[in-house]
Enzyme design. Structure first.
Site, PDB file in Angstrom:
ATOM      1  N   LYS A 175       0.855  -1.200   0.000  1.00  0.00           N
ATOM      2  CA  LYS A 175       0.000   0.000   0.000  1.00  0.00           C
ATOM      3  C   LYS A 175       0.892   1.251   0.000  1.00  0.00           C
ATOM      4  O   LYS A 175       1.466   1.620   1.010  1.00  0.00           O
ATOM      5  CB  LYS A 175      -0.919   0.044   1.231  1.00  0.00           C
ATOM      6  N   GLU A 250       9.595   1.249  10.600  1.00  0.00           N
ATOM      7  CA  GLU A 250      10.688   2.181  10.274  1.00  0.00           C
ATOM      8  C   GLU A 250      10.097   3.576  10.410  1.00  0.00           C
ATOM      9  O   GLU A 250       9.287   3.994   9.582  1.00  0.00           O
ATOM     10  CB  GLU A 250      11.179   1.960   8.835  1.00  0.00           C
ATOM     11  N   CYS A 284      13.891  10.422   6.387  1.00  0.00           N
ATOM     12  CA  CYS A 284      13.807   9.995   7.792  1.00  0.00           C
ATOM     13  C   CYS A 284      15.136  10.137   8.511  1.00  0.00           C
ATOM     14  O   CYS A 284      15.181  10.449   9.694  1.00  0.00           O
ATOM     15  CB  CYS A 284      13.315   8.565   7.854  1.00  0.00           C
ATOM     16  N   GLU A 385      10.404  16.023  14.762  1.00  0.00           N
ATOM     17  CA  GLU A 385      10.807  15.831  13.372  1.00  0.00           C
ATOM     18  C   GLU A 385       9.993  16.779  12.501  1.00  0.00           C
ATOM     19  O   GLU A 385       8.760  16.734  12.516  1.00  0.00           O
ATOM     20  CB  GLU A 385      10.528  14.376  12.955  1.00  0.00           C
TER      21      GLU A 385
HETATM   22  P1  NAD Z   1       2.387   8.491   7.546  1.00  0.00           P
HETATM   23  O1  NAD Z   1       2.622   7.746   8.786  1.00  0.00           O
HETATM   24  O2  NAD Z   1       1.390   9.584   7.559  1.00  0.00           O
HETATM   25  O3  NAD Z   1       1.942   7.530   6.360  1.00  0.00           O
HETATM   26  C1  NAD Z   1       2.699   6.414   5.961  1.00  0.00           C
HETATM   27  C2  NAD Z   1       1.771   5.403   5.343  1.00  0.00           C
HETATM   28  O4  NAD Z   1       0.853   4.941   6.342  1.00  0.00           O
HETATM   29  C3  NAD Z   1       0.922   5.911   4.201  1.00  0.00           C
HETATM   30  O5  NAD Z   1       0.816   4.910   3.213  1.00  0.00           O
HETATM   31  C4  NAD Z   1      -0.432   6.138   4.856  1.00  0.00           C
HETATM   32  O6  NAD Z   1      -1.511   6.059   3.968  1.00  0.00           O
HETATM   33  C5  NAD Z   1      -0.475   4.999   5.847  1.00  0.00           C
HETATM   34  N1  NAD Z   1      -1.382   5.185   6.982  1.00  0.00           N
HETATM   35  C6  NAD Z   1      -1.846   6.348   7.509  1.00  0.00           C
HETATM   36  N2  NAD Z   1      -2.689   6.104   8.536  1.00  0.00           N
HETATM   37  C7  NAD Z   1      -2.757   4.753   8.669  1.00  0.00           C
HETATM   38  C8  NAD Z   1      -3.437   3.876   9.565  1.00  0.00           C
HETATM   39  N3  NAD Z   1      -4.229   4.339  10.532  1.00  0.00           N
HETATM   40  N4  NAD Z   1      -3.272   2.547   9.418  1.00  0.00           N
HETATM   41  C9  NAD Z   1      -2.463   2.058   8.462  1.00  0.00           C
HETATM   42  N5  NAD Z   1      -1.792   2.841   7.582  1.00  0.00           N
HETATM   43  C10 NAD Z   1      -1.929   4.167   7.684  1.00  0.00           C
HETATM   44  O7  NAD Z   1       3.820   9.027   7.120  1.00  0.00           O
HETATM   45  P2  NAD Z   1       4.174   9.946   5.903  1.00  0.00           P
HETATM   46  O8  NAD Z   1       3.739  11.333   6.225  1.00  0.00           O
HETATM   47  O9  NAD Z   1       3.704   9.327   4.628  1.00  0.00           O
HETATM   48  O10 NAD Z   1       5.772   9.835   5.921  1.00  0.00           O
HETATM   49  C11 NAD Z   1       6.560  10.591   6.735  1.00  0.00           C
HETATM   50  C12 NAD Z   1       7.104   9.805   7.896  1.00  0.00           C
HETATM   51  O11 NAD Z   1       7.747   8.602   7.468  1.00  0.00           O
HETATM   52  C13 NAD Z   1       8.194  10.547   8.641  1.00  0.00           C
HETATM   53  O12 NAD Z   1       7.991  10.473  10.028  1.00  0.00           O
HETATM   54  C14 NAD Z   1       9.458   9.827   8.257  1.00  0.00           C
HETATM   55  O13 NAD Z   1      10.504   9.964   9.172  1.00  0.00           O
HETATM   56  C15 NAD Z   1       9.014   8.438   8.098  1.00  0.00           C
HETATM   57  N6  NAD Z   1       9.946   7.660   7.265  1.00  0.00           N
HETATM   58  C16 NAD Z   1      10.773   6.751   7.863  1.00  0.00           C
HETATM   59  C17 NAD Z   1      11.686   6.015   7.103  1.00  0.00           C
HETATM   60  C18 NAD Z   1      12.608   5.007   7.745  1.00  0.00           C
HETATM   61  O14 NAD Z   1      13.183   4.202   7.034  1.00  0.00           O
HETATM   62  N7  NAD Z   1      12.773   4.992   9.042  1.00  0.00           N
HETATM   63  C19 NAD Z   1      11.736   6.194   5.728  1.00  0.00           C
HETATM   64  C20 NAD Z   1      10.878   7.125   5.138  1.00  0.00           C
HETATM   65  C21 NAD Z   1       9.976   7.847   5.930  1.00  0.00           C
END
Ligand code: NAD
Length: 492
Positions: A175, A250, A284, A385
């Site tokens: 997804k 992650e 991230c 962050e």
């Molecule tokens: P997010 O948590 O808003 O969304 C990530 C994914 O989760 C999306 O596909 C979203 O649709 C889905 N999602 C949202 N609500 C959900 C729920 N209730 N249940 C299941 N899935 C759900 O994050 P974002 O804004 O897309 O990305 C930014 C974040 O990702 C930052 O905090 C960043 O640090 C982190 N990130 C971490 C890494 C790593 O490797 N550690 C890599 C990239 C991004």
């Protein structure tokens, strides 16, 4: 205009509701595609397809060499279409083309790495106390894996999930972020060409809730692998408790980049910028806290400010662009909100701090490369962050103080140290509470080496052999070489 569809059980299908969502180019907020907008029932369909592929289909019975063959074929296809992938990610995410090209090459490399691993030795044998017993372990796939990814590396995050998941023999459901599904759709077109059987890998487009949340809660899903924010990570972890599915997370970071006075000055300067402004700071592992030895601050900071003002910000598709737009209007507002909070809480702007609205930039989501100094330790911009092009600078006088400041965070994803003193570099790295560390560099990431964080930056590791193992169960097998009665019961 093209409508992007789900790929379930080998078929391209629209969401049952028929709903669609506009997909935008963050450089001008124009619609570049429509995507089918799935709901809970569509997510259940994807789980059914994956379940069948794993429980009854050929995929569940596939051998390592068979999977390797398909993954090698996919790696070559991704390589062949690398420029198209790069352009799609730039169009949909905004990142400069030179970064997207790097991601596309890395994606092909990741498939190739896990293709290789699929057929390599796994498991162990043990010398146990009973001489008539052979004891060994094998690694088996976990089953159906839901893989939920963010928008910042649309292609690469998909590949970091699918490559190890499929190499280990799981049936996967990807997804993508609802904002950036474009390159994932292209990837699934190539997967069909590479010969993956129906249901082995499924793609479902739509919002986190209900699509991601349905996958995370489903009793028919055996593992959920998530990359994204900590708030969502916590929701996923609690949704996963129903059937105690395996969970890997992650999450985010607030990573320190420590620069000592004896570092190579020019290298430290450029990496301080690269650490935070690569990927517009939407990374991230971004080096979002520069921890600088006070002795060189007077020389370092004016050079940093001058160079940041010269960063070429624009449409990622322009060859000259060094930093692109933020992914969405809403995310840009969030980052600008952080900048305002920094000022409200008494921090001082060294440079940047504003939205860029001149000429064509007005239509997009552009923010200046921004650096704060004199930041109160408890300010939100110091603690949280931001996930944008905002760097905070802290000064230190001693090695001990640098380490204390570096570790003063709930996160523990990454960190770096710049110094020409090898022993000092090792002393500092040894005490850094972070999963990925660098000495005299920032950001290099390798498919061969594990990726993941300490503390609230996540649970588990991706990439490398650790990433493969995270998609396997370990089975113990005991073989009796002298079958016969053991005499435990007298009367049989
Ligand atoms: P997010 O948590 O808003 O969304 C990530 C994914 O989760 C999306 O596909 C979203 O649709 C889905 N999602 C949202 N609500 C959900 C729920 N209730 N249940 C299941 N899935 C759900 O994050 P974002 O804004 O897309 O990305 C930014 C974040 O990702 C930052 O905090 C960043 O640090 C982190 N990130 C971490 C890494 C790593 O490797 N550690 C890599 C990239 C991004």
């Amino acid at each position: 205009m093209k409508t992007l569809l789900n790929h379930i059980n080998g078929q391209w299908v629209a969401a049952r509701s028929g709903a669609t969502r506009d997909i935008l180019n963050p450089a001008d907020n124009k619609v570049i595609a429509k995507a089918t907008d799935s709901g809970a029932a569509d997510a259940e369909d994807a789980v059914t397809a994956a379940r069948e592929a794993f429980d009854q289909g050929p995929w569940g019975k596939s051998t390592g060499p068979e999977r390797a063959e398909k993954l090698f074929a996919l790696a070559s296809l991704v390589e062949k279409h690398a420029e198209e992938f790069a352009r799609l990610d730039t169009l949909n995410n905004g990142k400069p083309l030179r970064e997207a090209r790097y991601d596309a090459a890395d994606a092909a490399g990741c498939f190739r790495y896990y293709a290789g691993l699929a057929s390599k030795p796994q498991g162990q044998t043990y010398s146990v106390s009973d001489p008539n017993m052979v004891c060994l372990t094998v690694r088996e796939p976990i089953g159906v894996c839901a893989q939920i990814i963010p928008w910042n590396y649309p292609l690469l995050m998909a590949v970091w999930k699918l490559a190890p998941g499929l190499a280990a023999g799981n049936a996967c459901i990807l997804k993508p972020s609802e904002m950036t599904p474009v390159s994932a759709v292209k990837l699934f077109e190539l997967m069909a060409e590479a010969g993956f059987p129906p249901g082995a890998a499924n793609l479902i487009l739509g919002p986190g809730d209900p699509v991601g949340s349905t996958l995370a809660a489903s009793d028919r899903v055996d593992k959920v692998a998530f990359t994204g924010g900590g708030v969502t990570g916590r929701k996923i972890m609690s949704a996963a408790t129903g059937n105690l599915k395996k969970v890997t997370l992650e999450l985010g970071g607030k990573s320190p980049n420590i620069v000592f006075a004896d570092a190579d000055f020019e290298a430290a300067l450029e990496f301080a910028m690269f650490g935070i402004f690569a990927g517009q700071g939407e990374v991230c592992s971004a080096g979002s806290r520069l921890i600088l030895e006070r002795k060189i601050a007077e020389k370092f900071l004016p050079r940093l400010a001058g160079a940041c003002r010269k960063i070429v910000v624009g449409d990622g598709a322009d060859a000259e662009t060094e930093m692109g737009p933020l992914v969405s209007r809403a995310h840009m507002e969030k980052v600008l909100g952080y900048i305002k909070s920094g000022l409200d809480e008494g921090a001082k702007l060294l440079c940047g701090g504003h939205r860029l609205e001149n000429g064509p930039l007005a239509a997009g989501n552009f923010v200046e490369p921004t650096v704060f100094v004199d930041v109160p330790p408890k300010a939100r911009i110091m603690k949280e962050e931001i996930f944008g092009p905002v760097l905070v600078v802290e000064l230190f006088d001693t090695e001990e103080e640098a380490i204390a400041k570096a570790n003063d965070t709930v996160y523990g994803l990454a960190g770096a140290v710049f110094t020409s003193d090898g022993a000092k570099a090792h002393r500092v790295i040894k005490r850094l509470r972070a999963g990925i560390t660098w000495i005299n560099t920032y950001h290099p990431t390798f498919n061969e080496a594990p990726w993941g964080g300490y503390k609230q930056s996540g649970i588990g590791r991706e990439l490398g052999t650790y990433g493969f193992e995270a998609y396997t169960e370990v089975k113990q097998i005991n073989i009796n070489l002298a079958p016969g009665r053991i005499g435990w019961f007298k009367n049989l």
